[in-house]
Design an enzyme around this catalytic site. Structure first.
Site: not given
Ligand code: F6R
Length: 607
Positions: A2, A27, A74, A98-99, A480, A484, A487, A503, A602
Site C-alpha cells: 500500500c 504499484r 492493496w 501499511n503492513g 524455474e 527465468k 524469459e 536419456h 503479466k
Molecule cells: C513466469 C511467469 C508466468 C506465470 C504464469 C501464470 O515468470 O510469471 O509463467 O507464472 O503466466 O500466472 P499466474 O500465476 O498469474 O496464474
C-alpha cells in the site's frame, strides 16, 4: 504494497496528498482515501477503485485543511471496499497503515469484549481503536498514545496517525515497512516511499526500525519506542522519479528479488502457531479426513510451485497428489470428483486456463482451494477456500517474489493438511514452523552474496544455451531457473530431472554448455554428484548450488554457490534465489528489457 502520504503545514493538504498517491499508483491498489483536518475536526473521504473515483468524491465533498493523511490500499485483510479503505477513524483518531498486524485476532477480540464495534474487516482499524482508547485514558500526547499501542502490536507496520484534538501534529512509526519524512520550509511530509513526495522536497529523513516520528510544521522529532530521542541528519535525494519508484534499484525485478525475505515474512505473518505446532489459516476450513486426493492446477511459474506442492503434501500430509498444467487438465476430461481437493495456484488470480480448469473441477464435484497474490481476484473468488500469499504487487513480468511466497504458502498448506490428516505430529510440526521462522534471515543471507552471481553471469552469459539439473523437490527449481533465464535473457535453457540426463540431454554437453546443478546436501546428494561427474567428463562447465559446509563439491564443479542449510521442505526457497539472480544478471549483461520481456504479459487472461 500500500502507499502512504501525509502532510502538515501551510498549504491545502488534499492536492498534495492526491498528487503523492498518484505517484504511487504504479504499484497497484484497489482503493484510496484521505483524512483532512480543518483546524477543528477531521473528515475522512475514501472509496473503492481508482484515485479518479476518490477525486470525484472529493469534488462533491471537499475537505479543506492543512493537515492530512492519504492512502492507497492493496487489500490483505478484508476485501477491497469503501469500508475497508483507509484512513480508519475511531473517536478523533485517524490512521493509515501499511503492513500486516500478526496478532490482530487477539487484539480485535480484546476490543470487542470491551464493547468496541468495528466498521471494517481490516487489521488497521484496530490501531485506530487502540490509540483512541489510550488518548481517552489520558495519554498526555498523541506520540505517547501511539507508543503505548505499538508495545501491544506484533507484525509489520508503517503508520501515520492524526488526532482531532491536536491539529498541529502528525505521528508516524515504523517496523519492517518503509517510512520517510520529507522536510520543507514551515511544512513537512510523511510517506511510505520517496517517490510520493519527491515533487515537494528532496531533503528526507529515513525512519528506522522501531522508531516514531512526531511531525509538526516547524520540525520533526524522532524517538525510539521508549521515547528516547534519536538524532538523524536528513539526506538529500537526487534520484529521478523513475529511480525512486524502483527504490534505487535498476529494475523492478531486481527490487522484487531483493525484497523476498520481507515478502516471505509477510506470507508467514500471523500464520505460525508455535504452541500447537500448527498453522492458522484464516479463510480455510477443510474437512481434511475426507480428502482422497489433492490435484494442483496452474500455469508457468505457478505450475513449478505446484510441483513442489506435490512433494510437500505427500510428505507432510501423506495425501496422494497430482499436478497438472491447467491448459492440459481442462481439455483431457480428467477423472475428478468429490473427495478431490483441487488447488489452483495463480499469482494474478486471473489466468484464463487456471480459472477454466478450476471451473471444470467444480462442475465435477471437487472442492476448490485458490492460492493467489491478489485479493478478490477471480480465481480466489470462485474457489470454496482462498489463501493469499501477501507478496505485495509484483510489477516485473518475470515472477520472483510471487513464486517464493507461493512456496512458503504451500509449506503452510501442507502443514495444515498434515496436522489434520494426522500425518504430521506436533513435534515435527513445530520443528517445521521453527525452520519457517528462520527462513527470511537465511534468504537475506543468500541475497547478500548476490555479487558472486554477477561474476558468474559475466563469465557464462555469452553461452548459447544452459542446462539446469535437479532431483526431488529441486527438479522444479531447475525448471524455474531455466524459465527465468529464457524469459528475460532470451537464451535457450532446459530444466531437467538430473536422473533423466543420460536419456537424452547429455548429447548437448560440451565445453560451451554451462550446466547449473542444484546439489544441496540431503537424500539425493550422492546421485546428483554422480550426474555432475558425467557432465564434467564431457567438459561441460558446472555451476553447483550447494549447502554451506559442503567441502566435497568444490572439486567437482567450476563454481559453487553456497546457500544456508535448511530442512528439505524449506531448501527450494533458498536454492531458487541464486537462479533468479543469475537470470537477472545475465539479462543485465545482454541489455534486454528485463521488466517487460518481449512477447510476455503479466496477466494471461486469454487462452
Ligand atoms: C513466469 C511467469 C508466468 C506465470 C504464469 C501464470 O515468470 O510469471 O509463467 O507464472 O503466466 O500466472 P499466474 O500465476 O498469474 O496464474
Amino acid at each position: 504494497m500500500c502507499g502512504i502520504v501525509g502532510y502538515i503545514g501551510k498549504r491545502q493538504a488534499t492536492p498534495i496528498l492526491i498528487s503523492g498517491l498518484r505517484r504511487l499508483e504504479y504499484r497497484g491498489y484497489d482503493s484510496a482515501g484521505v483524512a483532512v483536518h480543518n483546524g477543528e475536526s477531521s473528515r475522512v473521504v475514501r472509496c473503492c477503485g481508482k484515485l479518479s473515483n476518490l477525486e470525484q468524491k472529493l469534488a462533491l465533498e471537499p475537505v479543506p485543511g492543512m493537515l492530512g493523511i492519504g492512502h492507497t490500499r492493496w487489500a490483505t485483510h478484508g476485501k477491497p471496499s469503501d469500508e475497508n479503505a483507509h484512513p480508519h477513524k475511531a473517536g478523533g483518531v485517524s490512521v493509515v497503515h501499511n503492513g500486516i498486524i500478526e496478532n490482530h485476532v487477539a487484539l480485535r477480540n480484546e476490543l470487542e469484549e470491551e464493547g468496541v464495534t468495528f466498521s471494517s474487516d481490516t487489521d488497521t482499524e484496530i490501531f485506530a481503536h487502540l490509540i483512541h482508547r489510550e488518548m481517552r485514558g489520558g495519554a498526555e500526547a498523541l506520540a505517547r498514545g501511539v507508543q503505548q499501542v505499538l508495545r501491544k502490536v506484533q507484525g509489520a507496520y508503517a503508520i501515520v496517525v492524526m488526532d482531532d484534538a491536536d491539529p498541529s501534529t502528525l505521528v508516524a512509526a515504523k517496523s519492517a515497512s518503509p517510512l520517510v519524512i520529507g522536510l520543507g520550509d514551515g511544512e513537512n511530509y510523511v510517506a511510505s516511499d520517496v517517490t510520493a513526495i519527491l515533487d515537494e522536497t528532496r531533503d528526507m529523513i529515513f525512519v528506522e526500525e522501531q522508531e516514531l516520528a512526531t511531525v509538526r510544521p516547524s520540525g520533526v522529532h524522532i524517538t525510539d519506542l521508549d521515547g528516547n530521542p534519536v538524532e538523524r541528519a536528513p539526506r538529500r535525494i537526487n534520484w529521478s522519479v523513475v529511480q525512486a519508484e524502483k527504490q534505487g534499484y535498476r529494475h523492478f525485478m531486481q527490487k522484487e528479488i531483493f525484497e523476498q525475505p520481507r515478502a516471505v515474512a509477510d506470507t508467514l505473518a500471523g500464520r505460525l502457531d508455535r504452541e500447537r505446532g500448527d498453522v492458522k489459516l484464516d479463510g480455510i476450513d477443510l474437512d481434511v479426513r475426507s480428502i482422497r486426493r489433492v490435484v494442483f492446477v496452474a500455469c508457468g511459474t505457478s505450475y513449478h510451485a505446484s510441483l513442489i506442492g506435490k512433494f510437500l503434501v505427500e510428505s507432510l500430509a501423506r495425501i496422494p497428489t497430482e499436478v497438472d498444467l491447467a491448459s492440459e487438465f481442462r481439455y483431457r476430461d480428467p477423472l475428478i470428483g468429490s473427495g478431490d481437493l483441487v488447488i489452483g495456484i495463480s499469482q494474478s488470480g486471473e489466468t484464463a486456463d487456471t480459472m477454466a480448469a478450476m471451473k471444470m473441477a467444480r462442475e465435477k464435484g471437487a472442492t476448490l482451494l485458490a492460492v493467489s497474490n491478489v485479493l478478490e481476484s477471480s480465481i480466489p473468488r470462485m474457489a470454496d477456500h482462498a489463501f493469499y500469499t501477501h507478496a505485495g504487487p509484483e510489477i516485473g513480468v518475470a515472477s520472483t517474489k510471487a513464486f517464493v511466497t507461493q512456496l512458503a504458502s504451500l509449506v503452510l498448506i501442507a502443514a495444515y493438511l498434515g496436522r489434520r490428516s494426522g500425518a504430521l505430529d506436533r513435534g515435527r510440526g513445530d520443528e517445521l514452523l521453527g525452520e519457517l521462522a528462520e527462513l527470511p534471515k537465511k534468504m537475506s543471507d543468500v541475497i547478500e552474496h548476490s555479487a558472486q552471481l554477477q561474476v558468474i553471469a559475466r563469465r557464462y552469459g555469452g553461452a548459447k544455451g544452459f542446462l539446469f539439473l535437479g532431483r526431488g523437490n529441486q527438479y522444479p527449481i531447475a525448471l524455474e531457473g531455466a524459465l527465468k533465464l529464457k524469459e528475460i535473457s532470451y537464451i535457450h535453457a532446459e530444466g531437467y530431472a538430473a536422473g533423466e540426463m543420460k536419456h537424452g540431454p547429455i548429447a548437448l554437453i560440451d565445453e560451451t554448455m554451462p550446466v547449473i546443478v542444484i546439489a544441496p546436501r540431503g537424500a539425493h546428494y550422492e546421485k546428483v554428484i554422480s550426474n555432475l561427474t558425467e557432465v564434467r567428463a564431457r567438459d561441460g562447465k558446472i555451476v553447483a548450488i550447494a549447502t554451506r559446509g559442503d567441502t566435497e563439491i568444490g572439486s567437482a564443479a567450476d563454481e559453487v554457490v553456497m546457500v544456508p542449510t535448511a530442512a528439505p521442505e524449506i531448501l527450494p526457497l533458498l536454492t531458487a534465489l541464486p537462479l533468479q539472480l543469475l537470470a537477472y544478471y545475465v539479462a543485465v549483461s545482454k541489455g534486454t528489457d528485463i521488466d517487460q520481456p518481449r512477447n510476455l504479459a503479466k496477466s494471461v487472461t486469454v487462452e
